[in-house]
Every structure is written in structure tokens, then in C-alpha cells.
Design a protein around this motif. Structure first.
Motif, PDB file in Angstrom:
ATOM      1  N   SER A 114       0.784  -0.994  -0.006  1.00 18.59           N
ATOM      2  CA  SER A 114       0.133  -0.092  -0.101  1.00 18.59           C
ATOM      3  C   SER A 114       0.777   1.342   0.096  1.00 18.59           C
ATOM      4  O   SER A 114       0.216   2.303   0.369  1.00 18.59           O
ATOM      5  CB  SER A 114      -0.970   0.160   1.175  1.00 18.59           C
ATOM      6  N   GLN A 116       3.004   2.376   1.871  1.00 23.50           N
ATOM      7  CA  GLN A 116       3.376   3.008   3.266  1.00 23.50           C
ATOM      8  C   GLN A 116       4.740   2.951   3.388  1.00 23.50           C
ATOM      9  O   GLN A 116       5.420   4.119   4.158  1.00 23.50           O
ATOM     10  CB  GLN A 116       2.672   2.463   4.536  1.00 23.50           C
TER      11      GLN A 116
ATOM     12  N   LYS B  45       9.055   8.199  -9.314  1.00 23.86           N
ATOM     13  CA  LYS B  45      10.060   7.595  -7.929  1.00 23.86           C
ATOM     14  C   LYS B  45      11.414   7.924  -8.085  1.00 23.86           C
ATOM     15  O   LYS B  45      12.235   7.354  -7.263  1.00 23.86           O
ATOM     16  CB  LYS B  45       9.510   6.149  -7.910  1.00 23.86           C
ATOM     17  N   LEU B  50      13.603   6.986  -4.879  1.00 21.15           N
ATOM     18  CA  LEU B  50      12.944   5.846  -4.352  1.00 21.15           C
ATOM     19  C   LEU B  50      13.567   4.833  -5.219  1.00 21.15           C
ATOM     20  O   LEU B  50      13.508   3.592  -4.964  1.00 21.15           O
ATOM     21  CB  LEU B  50      11.406   6.037  -4.386  1.00 21.15           C
ATOM     22  N   GLN B  78      13.250  15.350   2.013  1.00 20.48           N
ATOM     23  CA  GLN B  78      12.445  15.923   2.915  1.00 20.48           C
ATOM     24  C   GLN B  78      12.053  17.353   2.060  1.00 20.48           C
ATOM     25  O   GLN B  78      11.357  18.021   2.537  1.00 20.48           O
ATOM     26  CB  GLN B  78      13.019  16.459   4.145  1.00 20.48           C
ATOM     27  N   VAL B  82       4.762  13.929  -1.054  1.00 22.18           N
ATOM     28  CA  VAL B  82       4.352  13.035  -2.010  1.00 22.18           C
ATOM     29  C   VAL B  82       2.975  12.418  -1.756  1.00 22.18           C
ATOM     30  O   VAL B  82       2.699  12.281  -0.603  1.00 22.18           O
ATOM     31  CB  VAL B  82       5.307  11.861  -2.051  1.00 22.18           C
ATOM     32  N   PHE B  84       0.512   9.883  -2.571  1.00 23.13           N
ATOM     33  CA  PHE B  84       0.698   8.477  -3.453  1.00 23.13           C
ATOM     34  C   PHE B  84      -0.823   8.314  -3.936  1.00 23.13           C
ATOM     35  O   PHE B  84      -1.830   8.632  -3.729  1.00 23.13           O
ATOM     36  CB  PHE B  84       1.151   7.473  -2.511  1.00 23.13           C
ATOM     37  N   ALA B  88      -1.347   5.978   0.678  1.00 21.96           N
ATOM     38  CA  ALA B  88      -0.442   5.556   1.631  1.00 21.96           C
ATOM     39  C   ALA B  88      -0.435   6.259   2.958  1.00 21.96           C
ATOM     40  O   ALA B  88       0.684   6.315   3.635  1.00 21.96           O
ATOM     41  CB  ALA B  88       0.926   5.855   1.111  1.00 21.96           C
ATOM     42  N   LEU B  89      -1.787   6.261   3.491  1.00 19.72           N
ATOM     43  CA  LEU B  89      -1.943   6.771   5.034  1.00 19.72           C
ATOM     44  C   LEU B  89      -1.619   5.633   5.955  1.00 19.72           C
ATOM     45  O   LEU B  89      -1.746   4.365   5.475  1.00 19.72           O
ATOM     46  CB  LEU B  89      -3.259   7.374   4.884  1.00 19.72           C
ATOM     47  N   PHE B  90      -0.917   5.814   7.130  1.00 19.24           N
ATOM     48  CA  PHE B  90      -0.677   4.623   8.187  1.00 19.24           C
ATOM     49  C   PHE B  90      -1.966   4.239   8.727  1.00 19.24           C
ATOM     50  O   PHE B  90      -2.588   5.072   9.395  1.00 19.24           O
ATOM     51  CB  PHE B  90       0.444   5.211   8.991  1.00 19.24           C
ATOM     52  N   ASP B  91      -2.030   3.071   8.608  1.00 15.87           N
ATOM     53  CA  ASP B  91      -3.700   2.529   8.908  1.00 15.87           C
ATOM     54  C   ASP B  91      -3.584   2.275  10.470  1.00 15.87           C
ATOM     55  O   ASP B  91      -4.624   1.955  11.148  1.00 15.87           O
ATOM     56  CB  ASP B  91      -4.220   1.550   8.057  1.00 15.87           C
ATOM     57  N   PHE B 101       2.743  13.055  11.853  1.00 15.99           N
ATOM     58  CA  PHE B 101       3.814  12.297  11.716  1.00 15.99           C
ATOM     59  C   PHE B 101       5.169  12.816  11.270  1.00 15.99           C
ATOM     60  O   PHE B 101       5.942  12.663  12.164  1.00 15.99           O
ATOM     61  CB  PHE B 101       3.492  10.937  10.946  1.00 15.99           C
ATOM     62  N   PRO B 102       5.216  13.414  10.431  1.00 13.63           N
ATOM     63  CA  PRO B 102       6.661  13.895  10.145  1.00 13.63           C
ATOM     64  C   PRO B 102       6.960  15.070  10.961  1.00 13.63           C
ATOM     65  O   PRO B 102       8.413  15.421  11.348  1.00 13.63           O
ATOM     66  CB  PRO B 102       6.357  14.689   8.673  1.00 13.63           C
ATOM     67  N   TYR B 105       8.717  13.600  14.215  1.00 13.15           N
ATOM     68  CA  TYR B 105      10.094  12.839  13.970  1.00 13.15           C
ATOM     69  C   TYR B 105      11.078  14.106  13.613  1.00 13.15           C
ATOM     70  O   TYR B 105      12.331  13.831  13.925  1.00 13.15           O
ATOM     71  CB  TYR B 105      10.068  11.621  13.143  1.00 13.15           C
ATOM     72  N   ARG B 150      -0.653  15.766   4.727  1.00 20.07           N
ATOM     73  CA  ARG B 150       0.632  15.267   5.167  1.00 20.07           C
ATOM     74  C   ARG B 150       1.695  15.847   4.218  1.00 20.07           C
ATOM     75  O   ARG B 150       2.712  15.913   4.864  1.00 20.07           O
ATOM     76  CB  ARG B 150       0.361  13.612   5.418  1.00 20.07           C
ATOM     77  N   ASP B 162       0.794  11.208  -7.296  1.00 17.59           N
ATOM     78  CA  ASP B 162       0.734  10.153  -8.468  1.00 17.59           C
ATOM     79  C   ASP B 162      -0.762   9.829  -8.391  1.00 17.59           C
ATOM     80  O   ASP B 162      -1.171   9.324  -7.842  1.00 17.59           O
ATOM     81  CB  ASP B 162       1.458   8.864  -7.574  1.00 17.59           C
TER      82      ASP B 162
END
Lengths: 245, 249
Positions: A114, A116, B45, B50, B78, B82, B84, B88-91, B101-102, B105, B150, B162
């Protein structure tokens, strides 16, 4: 050729994980979560496995060694030694290959397909440090703890089964367990569980991290992680027995 | 500024494309178009490393990203936000935490500051009220918008989209197009949009790159694309009557 390629990719992932293990701030939070998932969440199944393994060992040993010439304490010795040397580590390892290995491979596989993991890399994260390092560390750290739990409940289950079935009085069981107790057996069990923890989590991470395709690909990775985990546990068990006993 | 020089990529024996040369000026919105499977997302990518090419260079502000060590590459990444294709979310975390999230960190922001920035970012995509929702509760369009919130949270210099409108109903797709234009117009962010949605191209792009036959078949401004008589490009852009109609407008 395919096997060599796989070994190469697996080794590269481990090397990257080793190199990025210094990025403590990246994986600290994940490590604590993984310690709970691998360790604490596995306690119930390990307790269950320990109790039933010890109980069945006692009942079967009592059945097989039913003789006036064999003291009942022998059963306590056989059960406790078998559990400490072999069963607590190996049976727990095989069960955890299913529980922990499958979870890790599915999680990472799902994240891979997915995108991630790509999202993590795009943000500037080291995804190996973020995902692989805490899971492998949690395996290495928690499997020995789970070995202790399995050993305690295994011997305890054997003792209880002997008592409730009337085949081995607790005093005889404990006398046998004490008589043949060698501290080295515990060290051996520790080493095995440490190695099994590494094998299960690193293979699961590898299979999940490089999963391809959709749901089918993730399913395949999970199956491979579990099956390979079991195979390598048995192989490592044999090698460690040859080297350390 | 992003410069792509003589880029070539293949997977095993399968050549994806070669001799790709592009220049994306600051503030521009480039649409990369082409048929499904022509390697649009693969090209995308490469811009933040990537994927690694067989040969060629991608210069980000003058530095070849493939010659940088991994730590420096991560710093360059950074600069990019992106969005996606599947968001591409964190489930494992909710909407707010996905956007935060970013920040958690890569910055030393306080909780108040993080809250303020996340809500501002969600505000741009009109999703402040979804901050507490789990990602599984979000619709496809909402996921794309959270993904965009995000992507912009660290105020990137470049945003890569994308297939931002694929799988969305026309109304939601239009909202996403408007957001892409907003990012470009209001924040002067350089955007790269991979799409085969010509309506989206006409809405957001300044320049267009067309991938076909394993190469960059055509590159130019939107106006030049409208006037081009290059056969494969015309065939692609006028593949449906609807597209003919909107191109004619």
C-alpha cells in the motif's frame, strides 16, 4: 541461483538493520510497542503451550515408565529436563513463528503493497531503522523471557498433571527435577530462544519488507515467513545441539 | 529546480524508458502523461531516489541525487511532499496523527505547535472535522486530501502527485485539481503530477511531458500541446470525445 539471490537480499537487509540500529530516536517508540506485542501479548498462548506440554509429558512418561524398578522421581527428571533443554524453547518458537512471524510479515507486507514504506522513505525516514530494527530487537529480547514463562508453566503443568492424575506425587516429581538439574540447561535454552527470536522476526521482516503484488502477495509472504521460520528453527535447534551439548 | 538528464530505467530485460531529459523550473506544474504501464510512476519515483536508474542523472537544485550518500538523500527527500496513488496513509494511526507524523520525528515542535500546524494543514483540504477519524473511516477522496495535508505539513519545495484523481468521482476529482492549483498558486510549490486524466492536466499543468514508446515522446507547454500535431500525442489526448471537447474549449 534464486536461493543465492534471496540470501543476498536477506543479508543486505540485516546489514542495513545493523547499520541503522544506532538511530535510536527513530525506532525507540516502535521498540516499546513491539516489546509489548511480541512479549506481553504472547504470554497467554505461551502459558497454555507450557501447561499442556508439561502435562502431556508427565502423563505419557508415567504411562511408559510404569515399573516397580523405576523410581517415580525419574518422571520429574525427564519432564523438567526435556522442558528446559528442548520443549520450552522449540515448541514456543514454533508457536511464535505462527503468531509473531505471521503478524510481522503481514504488517510489513501490507505496508509495502500500500506504499506506506515508500511514504516513509519519501518523508526522509530510514524505513529499515523504523520498521525492521525494533521488530528484530523485540524478538531477540522477548523470546528468552517467553522461554522462562514456558519453562515455569511447563514444569508446573507437569507437576500438577502428576498430582491430579495420581501418577506422580509432587515430592517425587520435584526430587527428580532437582536431582538432574544443571544450570547449563537453562543457558542452553536461553541461547536457543535468543536465536529463535532472531530467526523468526528477521525472516518475517524480510518476507514482509520485500512483499510484492496485492493481497495475494502479502498472503504468500506471510505463509513463507511462517513456514521458513519453522524450518529454520528446527535446523538451528539441531545445529545448536551439536555445538553446545 | 529539477533536471533529468539521459535517464534510463529497465526492470530485468524489460526496458521502461531511456533518454529521458526534462527540466522542471521552480514554481511550475509539470504533468507527466502517458498510457497505463508506460512508466510514469516509475519516473516519479526517480525524482526522490525511491528507485535508482540504470543510467542518467536527476539534479535537485544542482545536485545529482543518486551520487549522494543515503543520509544526504534522505535530507533531499524532505524537500519533497508526495501524494501517493493509494494515499499511503498509515492505517495504525488516525487522521491527525498521520498528518502530525513527520512533525513528530523531524521537528522539535511542542504539542500546541503540532496541533496548530496539523489543523492548518487539514484546513487547506477542508478536513478539520475528520482529525479524529480512523483512516479506515475515510472515503477515497478524503484519504487523498489527508495524504495531501500530510505531504505539505513540512512545507516542501516540491510536491509529487501520483494519479491524484484516479478512482474518484468527478466532483471530488475537481476538488483535488483545485487543491493542486492552490498549492502551486498560493504557496509557489513546484508540482509534478502523474496522470492520464486529461481534464486534470488541462486544469493544473503549465507544462506537459508525454511518455510513449519507451521514451519521452513529447515535452512542452500546455498551449504547445493543444497546437501539436504529433500523431501519438494527438491520439492520446483526443482518445475520447469528451477530451476532444475540452481540448477544443
Amino acid at each position: 541461483m534464486y536461493a543465492l539471490k534471496e540470501i543476498g537480499k536477506y543479508s543486505t537487509l540485516l546489514y542495513q538493520a545493523l547499520r541503522s540500529s544506532t538511530e535510536w530516536s527513530t525506532y525507540r517508540k516502535n521498540l516499546f510497542q513491539e516489546l509489548v506485542k511480541v512479549g506481553y501479548d504472547s504470554v497467554p498462548i505461551i502459558v497454555l503451550v507450557g501447561i499442556f506440554t508439561g502435562s502431556v509429558m508427565t502423563l505419557q512418561s508415567a504411562y511408559q515408565l510404569e515399573s516397580a524398578f523405576i523410581p517415580l522421581s525419574t518422571i520429574g527428571a525427564i519432564v523438567s529436563e526435556s522442558i528446559l533443554i528442548e520443549l520450552a524453547a522449540v515448541i514456543s518458537g514454533l508457536v511464535l513463528a505462527g503468531k509473531v512471524g505471521a503478524r510481522v510479515a503481514t504488517e510489513l507486507g501490507n505496508m509495502r503493497v500500500s506504499e506506506q514504506i515508500d511514504a516513509l522513505e519519501s518523508m526522509g525516514f530510514n524505513s529499515v531503522s523504523f520498521l525492521v530494527v525494533p521488530r528484530v530487537l523485540a524478538g531477540i529480547l522477548m523470546f528468552p523471557v517467553l522461554y522462562i514463562v514456558a519453562s515455569i508453566f511447563g514444569v508446573g503443568g507437569g507437576l500438577a498433571a502428576g498430582y491430579f492424575s495420581g501418577s506422580v506425587p509432587p515430592a517425587d516429581f520435584l526430587q527428580g527435577a532437582r536431582m538432574y538439574f544443571y544450570p547449563w540447561n537453562i543457558v542452553f535454552g536461553f541461547v536457543k530462544s535468543f536465536v529463535f527470536g532472531f530467526i523468526i522476526t528477521s525472516i518475517a521482516c524480510y518476507k514482509g519488507y520485500y512483499a510484492t503484488g496485492g493481497a495475494e502477495g502479502v498472503g504468500k509472504s506471510t505463509t513463507n515467513a511462517t513456514v521458513l521460520g519453522c524450518i529454520y528453527i528446527l535446523l538451528a535447534d539441531f545445529i545448536l545441539a551439536v555445538l553446545l551439548l | 529546480m529539477i533536471e533529468i538528464k539521459n535517464l534510463k530505467k529497465s526492470f530485468g530485460d524489460l526496458l521502461i524508458w531511456e533518454d529521458v531529459n526534462l527540466k522542471i523550473d521552480d514554481g511550475d506544474t509539470l504533468a507527466i502523461i502517458g498510457r497505463s504501464g508506460c512508466g510514469k510512476s516509475v519516473l516519479l519515483k526517480h525524482l526522490n531516489a525511491l528507485l535508482t536508474p540504470d543510467s542518467g542523472e536527476v539534479l535537485i537544485d544542482g545536485k545529482n541525487i543518486f551520487e549522494l550518500d543515503y543520509v544526504s538523500q534522505r535530507k533531499v527527500r524532505q524537500k519533497f511532499g508526495v501524494l501517493f496513488q493509494g494515499s499511503a496513509l498509515f492505517d495504525s494511526i488516525n487522521t491527525f496523527e498521520n498528518v502530525a507524523f513527520p512533525l513528530r520525528y523531524f521537528t522539535k515542535d511542542s504539542e500546541e505547535e503540532i496541533y496548530r500546524k496539523v489543523m492548518r494543514s487539514l484546513g487547506y483540504v477542508n478536513l478539520e472535522m475528520a482529525a479524529d477519524k480512523e483512516t479506515s473511516e475515510l472515503s477515497g477522496g478524503m484519504k487523498k486530501r489527508v495524504g495531501l495535508a500530510r505531504a505539505i505539513i513540512l512545507e516542501p519545495e516540491y510536491i509529487m502527485y501520483d494519479e491524484p484523481t484516479s478512482g474518484l468521482d468527478p466532483e471530488t476529482a475537481e476538488e483535488i485539481n483545485e487543491l493542486i492549483s492552490l498549492m502551486s498558486d498560493e504557496f509557489d510549490i513546484t508540482s509534478i503530477v502523474v496522470t492520464h486524466d486529461m481534464h486534470s492536466v488541462l486544469k493544473v499543468a503549465d507544462k506537459v511531458a508525454y511518455l510513449n514508446d519507451q521514451k519521452l515522446s513529447w515535452y512542452g507547454t500546455l498551449e504547445e500541446m493543444r497546437e501539436s500535431d504529433q500523431e501519438d500525442l494527438v491520439n492520446f489526448t483526443t482518445a475520447s470525445e469528451y477530451q476532444v471537447k475540452i481540448l477544443g474549449n
